[in-house]
Design a protein around this motif. Structure first.
Motif, short mmCIF file in Angstrom:
data_model
loop_
_atom_site.label_atom_id
_atom_site.label_comp_id
_atom_site.label_asym_id
_atom_site.label_seq_id
_atom_site.Cartn_x
_atom_site.Cartn_y
_atom_site.Cartn_z
N UNK A 126 6.50 9.41 17.61
CA UNK A 126 5.68 9.52 18.82
C UNK A 126 4.66 8.39 18.92
N UNK A 127 4.01 8.06 17.81
CA UNK A 127 3.03 6.97 17.81
C UNK A 127 3.70 5.64 18.12
N UNK A 128 4.85 5.40 17.52
CA UNK A 128 5.56 4.14 17.77
C UNK A 128 6.02 4.05 19.23
N UNK A 129 6.52 5.16 19.77
CA UNK A 129 6.96 5.16 21.17
C UNK A 129 5.79 4.90 22.12
N UNK A 130 4.62 5.44 21.79
CA UNK A 130 3.44 5.18 22.64
C UNK A 130 3.09 3.69 22.62
N UNK A 131 3.17 3.08 21.44
CA UNK A 131 2.91 1.63 21.35
C UNK A 131 3.95 0.85 22.16
N UNK A 132 5.19 1.25 22.08
CA UNK A 132 6.23 0.58 22.87
C UNK A 132 5.93 0.72 24.36
N UNK A 133 5.62 1.92 24.79
CA UNK A 133 5.34 2.19 26.21
C UNK A 133 4.12 1.41 26.69
N UNK A 134 3.14 1.22 25.81
CA UNK A 134 1.93 0.47 26.16
C UNK A 134 2.13 -1.04 26.08
N UNK A 135 3.30 -1.47 25.62
CA UNK A 135 3.58 -2.90 25.51
C UNK A 135 2.94 -3.56 24.29
N UNK A 136 2.56 -2.77 23.29
CA UNK A 136 1.98 -3.34 22.07
C UNK A 136 3.03 -4.18 21.37
N UNK A 137 2.73 -5.45 21.06
CA UNK A 137 3.72 -6.28 20.38
C UNK A 137 4.06 -5.72 18.99
N UNK A 138 5.29 -5.92 18.59
CA UNK A 138 5.72 -5.44 17.27
C UNK A 138 4.93 -6.12 16.16
N UNK A 139 4.34 -7.26 16.45
CA UNK A 139 3.56 -8.00 15.45
C UNK A 139 2.13 -7.47 15.29
N UNK A 140 1.73 -6.54 16.14
CA UNK A 140 0.38 -5.97 16.08
C UNK A 140 0.20 -5.27 14.72
N UNK A 141 -0.95 -5.45 14.07
CA UNK A 141 -1.18 -4.81 12.75
C UNK A 141 -1.03 -3.29 12.76
N UNK A 142 -1.35 -2.64 13.89
CA UNK A 142 -1.19 -1.19 13.96
C UNK A 142 0.29 -0.80 13.90
N UNK A 143 1.12 -1.59 14.56
CA UNK A 143 2.56 -1.32 14.54
C UNK A 143 3.13 -1.65 13.16
N UNK A 144 2.62 -2.72 12.55
CA UNK A 144 3.05 -3.08 11.20
C UNK A 144 2.76 -1.94 10.23
N UNK A 145 1.57 -1.34 10.37
CA UNK A 145 1.21 -0.22 9.49
C UNK A 145 2.13 0.97 9.73
N UNK A 146 2.47 1.23 10.98
CA UNK A 146 3.38 2.33 11.29
C UNK A 146 4.78 2.04 10.73
N UNK A 147 5.18 0.76 10.74
CA UNK A 147 6.49 0.42 10.17
C UNK A 147 6.48 0.61 8.65
N UNK A 148 5.33 0.38 8.00
CA UNK A 148 5.21 0.64 6.56
C UNK A 148 5.35 2.14 6.30
N UNK A 149 4.71 2.96 7.14
CA UNK A 149 4.84 4.41 7.00
C UNK A 149 6.28 4.86 7.23
N UNK A 150 6.94 4.22 8.19
CA UNK A 150 8.36 4.50 8.48
C UNK A 150 9.17 4.28 7.21
N UNK A 151 8.96 3.14 6.55
CA UNK A 151 9.69 2.82 5.33
C UNK A 151 9.35 3.78 4.20
N UNK A 152 8.07 4.16 4.10
CA UNK A 152 7.65 5.09 3.05
C UNK A 152 8.30 6.46 3.25
#
Length: 183
Positions: free
Chosen positions: A107-133
């Motif tokens: 849900x958090x990642x989809x909100x970032x996508x919908x808001x146009x947050x770049x994948x390079x944004x540190x918040x998205x990077x942190x969510x991708x780390x959580x995804x991997x964990x």
């Protein structure tokens, strides 16, 4: 000879064994090993069927069987056993907790996508780390299992998406892959 036949030995093997002067022991050991393997396969199938019947409708049974076929073509028997074992070790409550965490993360990642947050944004990077964990909790961090899961997803998005109720073409996995590459 009749008693050897009742042990499941073929007539050819019996004839061959009786014509030699050596022991029947190697033949019995081989037969026992084959029966042990067969018993494991039967127990695995029995467990699968029992799990399928537990709370599934006819429609969901077919969908689950289709997905099992997909998984079996990407994961080795050992990898599937490892995944099942890990889930059993975690326990139902922990697995359900991880699923809930996963849905929150999605849900958090989809909100970032919908808001146009770049994948390079540190918040998205942190969510991708959580995804991997979270993924590592299921895969044990095994690179071969992770690679098999990735290949399975890439080649079977539609079938998997239907089974896990995930929008097939929402681009979320690609978004996470971009964030992962940027970190």
């Amino acid at each position: 000879m009749r008693s050897l036949r009742q042990l499941g030995l073929s007539l050819e093997r019996i004839r061959s064994a009786l014509s030699r002067s050596d022991s029947l022991r190697p033949i019995f050991e081989a037969q026992l090993a084959a029966l042990t393997t067969q018993a494991r396969q039967v127990e695995t199938l029995r467990s699968r069927i029992a799990a399928l019947l537990d709370g599934h409708t006819a429609e969901s049974l077919l969908s689950t069987l289709e997905l099992m076929s997909v998984y079996e073509s990407y994961f080795t028997a050992d990898q599937l056993a490892d995944l099942r074992s890990r889930a059993a070790e975690l326990g139902t409550e922990a697995v359900e907790g991880l699923k809930a965490s996963w849905l929150e993360l999605v849900g958090q990642l989809r909100r970032h996508m919908a808001d146009g947050t770049p994948a390079t944004d540190p918040r998205v990077a942190e969510l991708s780390r959580r995804w991997d964990a979270l993924g590592a909790k299921f895969t044990g961090g095994d690179p071969a299992i992770q690679a098999a899961a990735q290949r399975s997803w890439e080649e079977n998005r539609s079938a998997i998406s239907t089974q896990i109720e995930w929008p097939e073409d929402d681009g979320l996995v690609d978004y996470v892959n971009q964030a992962r590459a940027a970190r």
